[in-house]
Design a protein around this motif. Structure first.
Motif, mmCIF file in Angstrom:
data_model
loop_
_atom_site.group_PDB
_atom_site.id
_atom_site.type_symbol
_atom_site.label_atom_id
_atom_site.label_comp_id
_atom_site.label_asym_id
_atom_site.label_seq_id
_atom_site.Cartn_x
_atom_site.Cartn_y
_atom_site.Cartn_z
ATOM 1 N N LEU A 1 1.908 -8.802 4.350
ATOM 2 C CA LEU A 1 2.694 -9.055 3.134
ATOM 3 C C LEU A 1 4.184 -9.181 3.459
ATOM 4 O O LEU A 1 4.878 -10.054 2.933
ATOM 5 N N LYS A 2 4.666 -8.320 4.339
ATOM 6 C CA LYS A 2 6.076 -8.377 4.708
ATOM 7 C C LYS A 2 6.408 -9.679 5.431
ATOM 8 O O LYS A 2 7.510 -10.207 5.309
ATOM 9 N N LEU B 1 7.409 -9.843 -2.737
ATOM 10 C CA LEU B 1 6.266 -9.197 -3.382
ATOM 11 C C LEU B 1 5.899 -7.898 -2.667
ATOM 12 O O LEU B 1 5.494 -6.930 -3.293
ATOM 13 N N SER B 2 6.066 -7.885 -1.347
ATOM 14 C CA SER B 2 5.750 -6.672 -0.579
ATOM 15 C C SER B 2 6.656 -5.524 -0.990
ATOM 16 O O SER B 2 6.233 -4.361 -0.997
ATOM 17 N N LYS B 3 7.910 -5.821 -1.352
ATOM 18 C CA LYS B 3 8.817 -4.765 -1.806
ATOM 19 C C LYS B 3 8.364 -4.208 -3.151
ATOM 20 O O LYS B 3 8.474 -3.007 -3.415
ATOM 21 N N VAL C 1 -6.855 -8.728 -3.546
ATOM 22 C CA VAL C 1 -7.185 -9.290 -2.232
ATOM 23 C C VAL C 1 -7.003 -8.230 -1.147
ATOM 24 O O VAL C 1 -7.805 -8.147 -0.207
ATOM 25 N N SER C 2 -5.973 -7.411 -1.277
ATOM 26 C CA SER C 2 -5.726 -6.351 -0.295
ATOM 27 C C SER C 2 -6.879 -5.353 -0.262
ATOM 28 O O SER C 2 -7.355 -4.974 0.810
ATOM 29 N N VAL C 3 -7.322 -4.930 -1.438
ATOM 30 C CA VAL C 3 -8.439 -3.985 -1.507
ATOM 31 C C VAL C 3 -9.729 -4.647 -1.004
ATOM 32 O O VAL C 3 -10.553 -4.002 -0.354
ATOM 33 N N LEU C 4 -9.899 -5.931 -1.286
ATOM 34 C CA LEU C 4 -11.068 -6.664 -0.793
ATOM 35 C C LEU C 4 -11.126 -6.614 0.735
ATOM 36 O O LEU C 4 -12.184 -6.348 1.323
ATOM 37 N N PHE C 5 -9.996 -6.853 1.381
ATOM 38 C CA PHE C 5 -9.930 -6.807 2.840
ATOM 39 C C PHE C 5 -10.191 -5.403 3.365
ATOM 40 O O PHE C 5 -11.031 -5.199 4.254
ATOM 41 N N VAL C 6 -9.481 -4.434 2.805
ATOM 42 C CA VAL C 6 -9.586 -3.054 3.308
ATOM 43 C C VAL C 6 -10.982 -2.496 3.113
ATOM 44 O O VAL C 6 -11.557 -1.895 4.029
ATOM 45 N N LEU C 7 -11.564 -2.695 1.942
ATOM 46 C CA LEU C 7 -12.879 -2.117 1.656
ATOM 47 C C LEU C 7 -13.995 -2.855 2.389
ATOM 48 O O LEU C 7 -14.925 -2.234 2.904
ATOM 49 N N ILE D 1 -2.060 -0.680 6.927
ATOM 50 C CA ILE D 1 -0.874 -1.067 7.702
ATOM 51 C C ILE D 1 -0.917 -2.564 8.006
ATOM 52 O O ILE D 1 0.105 -3.264 7.928
ATOM 53 N N ILE D 2 -2.096 -3.068 8.354
ATOM 54 C CA ILE D 2 -2.249 -4.507 8.609
ATOM 55 C C ILE D 2 -1.889 -5.308 7.364
ATOM 56 O O ILE D 2 -1.145 -6.297 7.427
#
Length: 214
Positions: A91-92, A98-100, A47-53, A85-86
């Motif tokens: 996540l934090k 999970l962010s850790k 999901v993170s890569v989906l958002f960033v890309l 960074i967003i």
């Protein structure tokens, strides 16, 4: 006529199979090996890569005519770093534990070959809508492989999915464990991720003769 033309639809469907960024282009392998021991981590990374890309491709496309050629890589890194960074802050805020676990790997999204490759090869030469579709397609192709690998590694290595026991209790010897089943500890080790990816590549190429010829 549908919402997407055949050409536009291919930007999403091709990376899912015949032009998958991991199994065909052999990009983003590091994260496929590092964070696929648990299904939850693989889903969050996908999901993170989906958002960033997806967003990154649009931003680079919008800026493509004003970015000086000599500093385009620096600009691309700034864009992807800001988006990462967003993701890290979200996540934090909502999934701290999970962010850790993913902290180092989320940061490495900045240097993910898939993202920088799509910025350079596609977003700089296409309009925002097609760039968005290309980003979504490649991110989905990346995510599908991560989730498949994580599914089998967690299931066979720990007997769980998303941390939930699905094969029974290995201590109380219930479910499959009552029949003598034992978790395969090798599955949660990084080398097994490479083997699972290799098996996916083998299955994919055996089903598509054109890939074998290439």
């Amino acid at each position: 006529m549908g919402l997407l033309s055949k050409k536009d639809a291919a930007l999403i469907t091709d990376p899912l199979a015949d032009n998958n960024p991991i199994t065909i282009q052999v990009l983003g392998i590091c994260s496929a090996l590092a964070i696929t021991a648990e299904l939850e981590a693989a889903i969050v990374m996908s999901v993170s890569v989906l958002f960033v890309l997806g967003i990154g491709n649009v931003v680079i496309s919008l800026m493509r005519n004003i970015i000086p050629s000599k500093i385009r890589i620096i600009v691309q890194l700034i864009v992807v770093a800001a988006l990462v960074i967003i993701v890290d802050q979200v996540l934090k805020a909502f999934a701290y534990e999970l962010s850790k676990t993913l902290s180092v790997f989320v940061g490495l999204i900045i240097t993910n070959c898939i993202i920088m490759g799509r910025f350079e090869a596609f977003a700089l030469a296409n309009k925002p809508w097609r760039s968005f579709l290309d980003g979504i397609g490649n991110a989905l192709g990346y995510g599908v492989i991560l989730i498949i690998v994580a599914f089998f590694r967690e299931l066979l290595g720990a007997g769980t999915l998303l941390g939930i026991p699905v094969l029974g209790d290995p201590i109380e010897k219930t479910g499959l464990y009552a029949l003598g089943y034992e978790n395969n500890g090798f599955m949660i080790m990084p080398p097994m991720a490479l083997i699972v990816v290799g098996l996916i590549i083998w299955v994919q190429r055996s089903r598509n003769k054109a890939l074998i010829e290439d």
